[in-house]
Write an enzyme that holds these catalytic residues in place. Structure first.
Site, short mmCIF file in Angstrom:
data_model
loop_
_atom_site.label_atom_id
_atom_site.label_comp_id
_atom_site.label_asym_id
_atom_site.label_seq_id
_atom_site.Cartn_x
_atom_site.Cartn_y
_atom_site.Cartn_z
N ASP A 1 11.22 86.44 -35.79
CA ASP A 1 12.15 85.31 -35.72
C ASP A 1 11.47 84.00 -36.15
O ASP A 1 11.85 82.92 -35.69
CB ASP A 1 12.74 85.17 -34.31
CG ASP A 1 13.48 86.43 -33.87
OD1 ASP A 1 14.17 87.03 -34.71
OD2 ASP A 1 13.37 86.81 -32.69
N HIS B 1 19.69 84.79 -35.79
CA HIS B 1 19.08 84.90 -34.47
C HIS B 1 19.80 83.93 -33.52
O HIS B 1 19.97 82.75 -33.85
CB HIS B 1 17.59 84.54 -34.55
CG HIS B 1 16.93 84.61 -33.21
ND1 HIS B 1 16.58 85.80 -32.61
CD2 HIS B 1 16.58 83.63 -32.33
CE1 HIS B 1 16.04 85.56 -31.43
NE2 HIS B 1 16.03 84.26 -31.23
N ASN C 1 18.20 87.00 -41.76
CA ASN C 1 18.50 87.38 -40.38
C ASN C 1 19.28 86.26 -39.70
O ASN C 1 19.18 85.09 -40.10
CB ASN C 1 17.20 87.63 -39.60
CG ASN C 1 17.46 88.15 -38.20
OD1 ASN C 1 18.37 88.97 -37.98
ND2 ASN C 1 16.68 87.70 -37.23
N SER D 1 20.68 80.51 -35.48
CA SER D 1 19.94 80.15 -36.69
C SER D 1 19.99 81.28 -37.71
O SER D 1 19.75 82.44 -37.36
CB SER D 1 18.46 79.91 -36.37
OG SER D 1 18.29 79.01 -35.31
#
Ligand code: GRF
Length: 212
Positions: free
Chosen positions: A145, A109, A107, A136
């Site tokens: 997250d 973020h 992911n 990040s």
């Protein structure tokens, strides 16, 4: 050639940077399919223009999160991806989904994690008078997250900045670092184990590669 599946919900500028990096060879892999939880996501148009299958699933058609995610897993697995890439996918994942793609789920973020998990990160950075903000890339775990950070990029914040300007500044960095990290993964240099991200056989520190 390693296969990526990308999940989106919106504009898909990160998806575009990934598609471009695959086309130019900066990612040694290809995007097999794009999935969205919003039929109107512009990222689906980007997929279509790149000749890549795009699928959308509407949450309203499912009884609950688990049912939605099971259908999503079935759709994704039909492409047998090596890595599943969240690129602006704005839907909470079930534990079953995270477990299914454990250690191959990435992911991006828009904050310097662990600061500002969740939504409205740019607004919070501005309101708090931060002079530094960023983005990040991390492995996904059950904690929102909260998975191990792989790489961060920092940007300055100026008093006169608007949310739009910060968004643009952060996204510029995202488009540079996400393809880089994805390529580390597809080349087998990047793994997750023991709750840490490892690059070239070494554990990365909590703030990821090259933390100062
Ligand atoms: C990015 O800023 C990303 O960090 C966040 O959502 C945004 C998606 O933008 N998770 P886009 O759809 O890739 O343009």
């Amino acid at each position: 050639m390693k296969k990526l599946v990308v999940l989106i919900s919106g504009n898909g500028t990160n998806l575009q940077s990934i598609l471009d990096a695959c086309a130019s060879g900066r990612i040694h892999g290809s995007v097999a399919a794009v999935f969205s939880n919003k039929a109107s996501a512009y990222g689906l148009v980007r997929a279509q223009e790149a000749g890549i299958p795009g699928h959308s699933l509407a949450a309203s058609a499912f009884a609950d999160r688990e049912a939605f995610d099971q259908q999503l897993i079935a759709g994704i697995d039909a492409y047998a991806p090596d890595v599943v890439v969240l690129a602006g996918y704005m839907r909470i994942l079930s534990s079953a989904f995270v477990a299914h793609y454990h250690d191959r789920l990435l992911n991006i973020h828009p904050s310097l994690l662990p600061k500002y998990p969740g939504l409205h990160t740019h607004r919070q950075a501005l309101e708090n008078g931060d002079v530094e903000h960023g983005t990040s890339v991390h492995f996904v775990t059950d904690e929102l997250d909260g998975g191990p950070v792989i790489l961060q990029a920092k940007v300055p914040v100026f008093a006169e900045d608007s949310e739009e300007i910060i968004t643009e500044r952060v996204q510029h960095q995202e488009h540079a670092i996400y393809p880089l990290v994805i390529n580390w993964f597809v080349e087998g240099r990047l793994t997750m184990r023991e709750g840490k991200a490892w690059l070239d056989g070494k554990p990365l520190p909590p703030q990821g590669y090259a933390h100062d």
